[in-house]
Design a protein around this motif. Sequence first.
Motif, mmCIF file in Angstrom:
data_model
loop_
_atom_site.group_PDB
_atom_site.id
_atom_site.type_symbol
_atom_site.label_atom_id
_atom_site.label_comp_id
_atom_site.label_asym_id
_atom_site.label_seq_id
_atom_site.Cartn_x
_atom_site.Cartn_y
_atom_site.Cartn_z
ATOM 1 N N ALA A 1 0.834 -1.210 0.000
ATOM 2 C CA ALA A 1 0.000 0.000 0.000
ATOM 3 C C ALA A 1 0.864 1.254 0.000
ATOM 4 C CB ALA A 1 -0.930 -0.008 1.214
ATOM 5 N N VAL A 2 1.938 1.241 0.757
ATOM 6 C CA VAL A 2 2.861 2.385 0.793
ATOM 7 C C VAL A 2 3.499 2.588 -0.576
ATOM 8 C CG1 VAL A 2 5.093 3.154 1.726
ATOM 9 C CG2 VAL A 2 3.329 2.272 3.268
ATOM 10 N N ARG A 3 3.819 1.495 -1.240
ATOM 11 C CA ARG A 3 4.441 1.573 -2.559
ATOM 12 C C ARG A 3 3.473 2.118 -3.611
ATOM 13 N NH1 ARG A 3 4.985 -1.103 -7.189
ATOM 14 N NH2 ARG A 3 3.592 -2.817 -6.689
ATOM 15 N N LEU A 4 2.194 1.758 -3.499
ATOM 16 C CA LEU A 4 1.233 2.089 -4.545
ATOM 17 C C LEU A 4 0.528 3.433 -4.382
ATOM 18 C CD1 LEU A 4 -0.490 -1.381 -5.019
ATOM 19 C CD2 LEU A 4 1.149 -0.267 -6.556
ATOM 20 N N ASP A 5 0.314 3.858 -3.152
ATOM 21 C CA ASP A 5 -0.512 5.043 -2.907
ATOM 22 C C ASP A 5 0.258 6.116 -2.155
ATOM 23 O OD1 ASP A 5 -2.861 3.893 -4.038
ATOM 24 O OD2 ASP A 5 -3.147 2.752 -2.192
ATOM 25 N N HIS A 6 -0.083 7.372 -2.446
ATOM 26 C CA HIS A 6 0.548 8.475 -1.713
ATOM 27 C C HIS A 6 0.151 8.425 -0.243
ATOM 28 C CE1 HIS A 6 2.383 12.331 -0.953
ATOM 29 N NE2 HIS A 6 1.275 12.689 -0.331
ATOM 30 N N ALA B 1 4.989 5.567 10.942
ATOM 31 C CA ALA B 1 6.111 6.384 11.420
ATOM 32 C C ALA B 1 7.207 6.534 10.370
ATOM 33 C CB ALA B 1 6.688 5.782 12.694
ATOM 34 N N HIS B 2 7.317 5.586 9.467
ATOM 35 C CA HIS B 2 8.355 5.652 8.442
ATOM 36 C C HIS B 2 7.909 6.381 7.179
ATOM 37 C CE1 HIS B 2 10.281 2.545 10.949
ATOM 38 N NE2 HIS B 2 11.374 3.153 10.527
ATOM 39 N N LEU B 3 6.666 6.855 7.158
ATOM 40 C CA LEU B 3 6.224 7.648 6.008
ATOM 41 C C LEU B 3 6.874 9.024 6.058
ATOM 42 C CD1 LEU B 3 2.381 6.895 6.000
ATOM 43 C CD2 LEU B 3 4.077 6.086 4.337
ATOM 44 N N PRO B 4 7.179 9.595 4.905
ATOM 45 C CA PRO B 4 7.683 10.974 4.891
ATOM 46 C C PRO B 4 6.607 11.931 5.415
ATOM 47 C CG PRO B 4 7.855 9.956 2.718
ATOM 48 C CD PRO B 4 7.115 9.010 3.581
ATOM 49 N N GLU B 5 7.026 13.099 5.856
ATOM 50 C CA GLU B 5 6.099 14.093 6.417
ATOM 51 C C GLU B 5 4.955 14.447 5.474
ATOM 52 O OE1 GLU B 5 7.622 17.706 8.041
ATOM 53 O OE2 GLU B 5 9.256 16.668 9.045
ATOM 54 N N SER B 6 5.172 14.366 4.191
ATOM 55 C CA SER B 6 4.159 14.755 3.213
ATOM 56 C C SER B 6 3.085 13.690 2.993
ATOM 57 C CB SER B 6 4.815 15.080 1.869
ATOM 58 O OG SER B 6 5.438 13.910 1.349
ATOM 59 N N ARG B 7 3.253 12.537 3.594
ATOM 60 C CA ARG B 7 2.311 11.431 3.410
ATOM 61 C C ARG B 7 1.605 11.120 4.716
ATOM 62 N NH1 ARG B 7 5.198 6.696 0.266
ATOM 63 N NH2 ARG B 7 3.034 6.041 0.051
ATOM 64 N N ARG B 8 0.465 10.450 4.613
ATOM 65 C CA ARG B 8 -0.318 10.086 5.783
ATOM 66 C C ARG B 8 -0.795 8.652 5.689
ATOM 67 N NH1 ARG B 8 1.782 13.861 7.196
ATOM 68 N NH2 ARG B 8 1.013 15.898 7.765
ATOM 69 N N MET B 9 -0.997 8.058 6.855
ATOM 70 C CA MET B 9 -1.750 6.820 6.955
ATOM 71 C C MET B 9 -3.041 7.176 7.675
ATOM 72 S SD MET B 9 -1.038 3.177 8.864
ATOM 73 C CE MET B 9 0.217 2.634 7.700
ATOM 74 N N ILE B 10 -4.161 6.893 7.040
ATOM 75 C CA ILE B 10 -5.462 7.156 7.626
ATOM 76 C C ILE B 10 -6.065 5.819 8.003
ATOM 77 C CG2 ILE B 10 -7.773 8.090 7.241
ATOM 78 C CD1 ILE B 10 -5.112 9.331 4.998
ATOM 79 N N VAL B 11 -6.337 5.655 9.292
ATOM 80 C CA VAL B 11 -6.892 4.408 9.808
ATOM 81 C C VAL B 11 -8.332 4.670 10.231
ATOM 82 C CG1 VAL B 11 -6.716 2.629 11.582
ATOM 83 C CG2 VAL B 11 -4.637 3.618 10.602
ATOM 84 N N ALA C 1 -0.279 8.480 19.282
ATOM 85 C CA ALA C 1 -0.165 9.937 19.425
ATOM 86 C C ALA C 1 1.231 10.445 19.079
ATOM 87 C CB ALA C 1 -0.539 10.353 20.843
ATOM 88 N N GLU C 2 2.215 9.573 19.113
ATOM 89 C CA GLU C 2 3.596 9.957 18.832
ATOM 90 C C GLU C 2 3.967 9.826 17.355
ATOM 91 O OE1 GLU C 2 5.863 7.520 21.488
ATOM 92 O OE2 GLU C 2 4.556 8.062 23.163
ATOM 93 N N VAL C 3 2.981 9.462 16.514
ATOM 94 C CA VAL C 3 3.241 9.263 15.091
ATOM 95 C C VAL C 3 2.515 10.367 14.321
ATOM 96 C CG1 VAL C 3 3.086 7.660 13.151
ATOM 97 C CG2 VAL C 3 3.398 6.773 15.477
ATOM 98 N N PRO C 4 3.234 11.420 13.926
ATOM 99 C CA PRO C 4 2.578 12.566 13.288
ATOM 100 C C PRO C 4 1.974 12.271 11.913
ATOM 101 C CG PRO C 4 4.957 12.845 13.293
ATOM 102 C CD PRO C 4 4.662 11.621 14.103
#
Length: 79
Positions: free
Chosen positions: A9-14, A39-49, A65-68
């Motif tokens: 998913a990280v590879r395929l989607d922003h 946590a390993h995503l760049p600042e410009s990307r998000r994981m939405i759960v 809470a510690e994962v921006p």
Amino acid sequence: MLSDALAEAVRLDHDVHLNLNHLRFIDAGAAAVILRTAAHLPESRRMIVVCPEPIERTLTVAGAAEVPTLRMLVRNGER
């Protein structure tokens, strides 16, 4: 395996959208994989759960809470 699915998913989607809305339980190991991936995503990307409250509580205890780069959309008990 969860880590393989998230890596794909990280590879395929922003932004990674993870729908856990029908999950009733998540163990500490799976929570750690989700948080580590976010946590390993760049600042410009998000994981939405998207998840119900019990899953949100587990992820919070695991350190969400510690994962921006992580956003949680919490659903109540609606079906």
